[in-house]
Scaffold this motif. Structure first.
Motif, PDB file in Angstrom:
ATOM      1  N   ARG A   1      -4.592   0.451  -9.152  1.00 46.09           N
ATOM      2  CA  ARG A   1      -4.689   1.810  -8.594  1.00 46.09           C
ATOM      3  C   ARG A   1      -3.294   2.416  -8.419  1.00 46.09           C
ATOM      4  O   ARG A   1      -3.052   3.561  -8.786  1.00 46.09           O
ATOM      5  N   SER A   2      -2.365   1.615  -7.875  1.00 46.87           N
ATOM      6  CA  SER A   2      -0.986   2.097  -7.720  1.00 46.87           C
ATOM      7  C   SER A   2      -0.400   2.526  -9.059  1.00 46.87           C
ATOM      8  O   SER A   2       0.241   3.561  -9.163  1.00 46.87           O
ATOM      9  N   LEU A   3      -0.644   1.713 -10.077  1.00 47.53           N
ATOM     10  CA  LEU A   3      -0.092   2.031 -11.396  1.00 47.53           C
ATOM     11  C   LEU A   3      -0.620   3.348 -11.924  1.00 47.53           C
ATOM     12  O   LEU A   3       0.129   4.172 -12.430  1.00 47.53           O
ATOM     13  N   SER A   4      -1.912   3.561 -11.754  1.00 45.89           N
ATOM     14  CA  SER A   4      -2.435   4.811 -12.306  1.00 45.89           C
ATOM     15  C   SER A   4      -1.990   6.002 -11.463  1.00 45.89           C
ATOM     16  O   SER A   4      -1.739   7.083 -11.992  1.00 45.89           O
TER      17      SER A   4
ATOM     18  N   ARG B   1       0.808  -1.223   0.000  1.00 47.57           N
ATOM     19  CA  ARG B   1       0.000   0.000   0.000  1.00 47.57           C
ATOM     20  C   ARG B   1       0.838   1.267   0.000  1.00 47.57           C
ATOM     21  O   ARG B   1       0.424   2.289  -0.505  1.00 47.57           O
ATOM     22  N   LYS B   2       2.020   1.176   0.622  1.00 44.71           N
ATOM     23  CA  LYS B   2       2.800   2.411   0.725  1.00 44.71           C
ATOM     24  C   LYS B   2       3.811   2.594  -0.407  1.00 44.71           C
ATOM     25  O   LYS B   2       4.633   3.506  -0.375  1.00 44.71           O
ATOM     26  N   PHE B   3       3.731   1.731  -1.427  1.00 41.05           N
ATOM     27  CA  PHE B   3       4.726   1.797  -2.495  1.00 41.05           C
ATOM     28  C   PHE B   3       4.745   3.151  -3.218  1.00 41.05           C
ATOM     29  O   PHE B   3       5.792   3.787  -3.355  1.00 41.05           O
ATOM     30  N   VAL B   4       3.581   3.612  -3.626  1.00 39.73           N
ATOM     31  CA  VAL B   4       3.510   4.872  -4.378  1.00 39.73           C
ATOM     32  C   VAL B   4       4.032   6.030  -3.536  1.00 39.73           C
ATOM     33  O   VAL B   4       4.777   6.887  -4.011  1.00 39.73           O
ATOM     34  N   GLU B   5       3.659   6.011  -2.266  1.00 42.25           N
ATOM     35  CA  GLU B   5       4.110   7.060  -1.360  1.00 42.25           C
ATOM     36  C   GLU B   5       5.634   7.060  -1.239  1.00 42.25           C
ATOM     37  O   GLU B   5       6.267   8.116  -1.283  1.00 42.25           O
ATOM     38  N   THR B   6       6.201   5.851  -1.091  1.00 38.23           N
ATOM     39  CA  THR B   6       7.659   5.750  -1.001  1.00 38.23           C
ATOM     40  C   THR B   6       8.325   6.304  -2.255  1.00 38.23           C
ATOM     41  O   THR B   6       9.272   7.090  -2.171  1.00 38.23           O
ATOM     42  N   VAL B   7       7.812   5.903  -3.415  1.00 34.12           N
ATOM     43  CA  VAL B   7       8.391   6.377  -4.677  1.00 34.12           C
ATOM     44  C   VAL B   7       8.373   7.896  -4.744  1.00 34.12           C
ATOM     45  O   VAL B   7       9.402   8.538  -5.023  1.00 34.12           O
ATOM     46  N   SER B   8       7.238   8.487  -4.442  1.00 36.51           N
ATOM     47  CA  SER B   8       7.159   9.937  -4.600  1.00 36.51           C
ATOM     48  C   SER B   8       8.012  10.654  -3.560  1.00 36.51           C
ATOM     49  O   SER B   8       8.628  11.689  -3.841  1.00 36.51           O
ATOM     50  N   GLN B   9       8.102  10.056  -2.386  1.00 32.75           N
ATOM     51  CA  GLN B   9       8.945  10.614  -1.332  1.00 32.75           C
ATOM     52  C   GLN B   9      10.429  10.585  -1.705  1.00 32.75           C
ATOM     53  O   GLN B   9      11.133  11.584  -1.563  1.00 32.75           O
ATOM     54  N   VAL B  10      10.882   9.444  -2.201  1.00 35.65           N
ATOM     55  CA  VAL B  10      12.295   9.306  -2.566  1.00 35.65           C
ATOM     56  C   VAL B  10      12.658  10.265  -3.695  1.00 35.65           C
ATOM     57  O   VAL B  10      13.724  10.900  -3.677  1.00 35.65           O
TER      58      VAL B  10
END
Ligand code: C2E
Ligand code: MG
Ligand code: MG
Ligand code: MG
Length: 286
Positions: free
Chosen positions: A160-163, A122-131
């Motif tokens: 959802r993550s992909l979009s 669930r936190k993958f997108v958040e991690t990507v944008s944070q990094v």
């Protein structure tokens, strides 16, 4: 080492050996992760545009500097990282390393392989944008590579993550295209930006059916507005064929092997110099 294992096997039911060696490999991997910066390495393989021969990107490829076995390739440990659940930590480390390294290469795209397990988190997108934000790297420079199998197993969460990733500006590529449970309809169905034609197809372009297949993949992808990269290009003839049928980018030993981060800048400068001289010529920047 092998002899030791086989002698062990002689006395023990093989199931037990499997379990034991699996547990041993998890344990080693866990130790490596406690010390990521010492034992893990990311090498980068250049990706070149076919129209002007310029280096346009790199793919981050993980290596494990094993204390006894030396440099170990991902084929030998990604799977046990996935089975043990350690892939989330490994994957996040690779992402951070690659984005941090990317700061030294202005304008270059950096591709990072992601496991389906990471995509499901669930936190993958958040991690990507944070990094990306932490390092001041624009999302347009990041591309995430995932396999068809990963996307087919995709739940609503993954979609959802992909979009969300694509809304951020991060690109998605379908890796190893043509292997696994492939279907040409995936070109239409998956929301991806790029297709990476698997090495096995590139290998077969010297044969009539092989060439026809690659040509079909290229034209379908192009008709659907997707970018194309061919992987594992080793021979000049393969390069020439791919260029002729309209593949956009190439990657392979013909052009460069994966190299440590420290060598990327000089390859990049060399390619930019060469591109000015040979622009629009057919020759790859060797
Ligand atoms: P991939 O993403 O399809 O990466 C391309 C593989 O082909 C790399 O192998 C690369 O070294 C190799 N290759 C490139 N050009 C040539 C060529 O001309 N000839 C030949 N024979 N091989 C070539 P590598 O580095 O061993 O990686 C294997 C796979 O491991 C990758 O395949 C990818 O699926 C996975 N992997 C690598 N790094 C990561 C990572 O950080 N996370 C995850 N989840 N998977 C990774
Ligand atoms: Mg890849
Ligand atoms: Mg691939
Ligand atoms: Mg592959």
């Amino acid at each position: 080492k092998n002899e030791g294992r086989s002698r062990f096997l002689f006395f023990t039911p093989s199931m037990d050996v499997d379990v034991r060696s699996r547990e041993e490999s998890y344990r080693e991997l866990r130790l490596a992760l406690a010390d990521c910066d010492q034992q893990l390495r990311v090498h980068y393989q250049p990706i070149y545009a076919m129209d002007d021969g310029r280096m346009v990107g790199v793919e981050a490829l993980l290596r494990w500097q094993h204390p006894e076995q030396g440099l170990v390739g991902p084929a030998d440990f990604i799977r046990s990282a996935e089975e043990s659940g350690l892939i989330e930590v490994v994957g996040e480390w690779v992402l951070r390393r690659a984005i941090r390294d990317a700061r030294a290469w202005p304008g270059l795209r950096v591709a990072v392989n992601v496991s389906p397990i990471q995509l499901r988190s669930r936190k993958f997108v958040e991690t990507v944008s944070q990094v990306l934000a932490e390092n001041g790297v624009s999302p347009e420079r990041l591309e995430l590579e995932m396999t068809e199998t990963a996307l087919m197993a995709a739940s609503g969460d993954v979609a959802r993550s992909l979009s969300e990733l694509r809304r951020l500006g991060v690109a998605c590529a379908l890796d190893d295209f043509g292997t696994g449970y492939s279907s040409l309809s995936h070109i239409r169905d998956f929301a991806v930006d790029r297709i990476k034609i698997d090495r096995s197809f590139v290998n077969a372009v010297a044969t009539v059916p092989g060439a026809a297949l690659v040509e079909a993949i290229v034209s379908l992808a192009r008709a659907n507005g997707l970018r194309l990269t061919a992987e594992g290009v080793e021979e000049q003839e393969q390069y020439a064929f791919l260029k002729r049928v309209g593949c956009h980018e190439v990657q392979g030993y013909l052009l460069s092997r994966p190299v440590p981060a420290g060598e990327v800048s000089s390859l990049l400068q060399g390619s930019r110099r060469a591109a000015k001289g040979i622009s629009m010529q057919a020759a790859p920047p060797l």
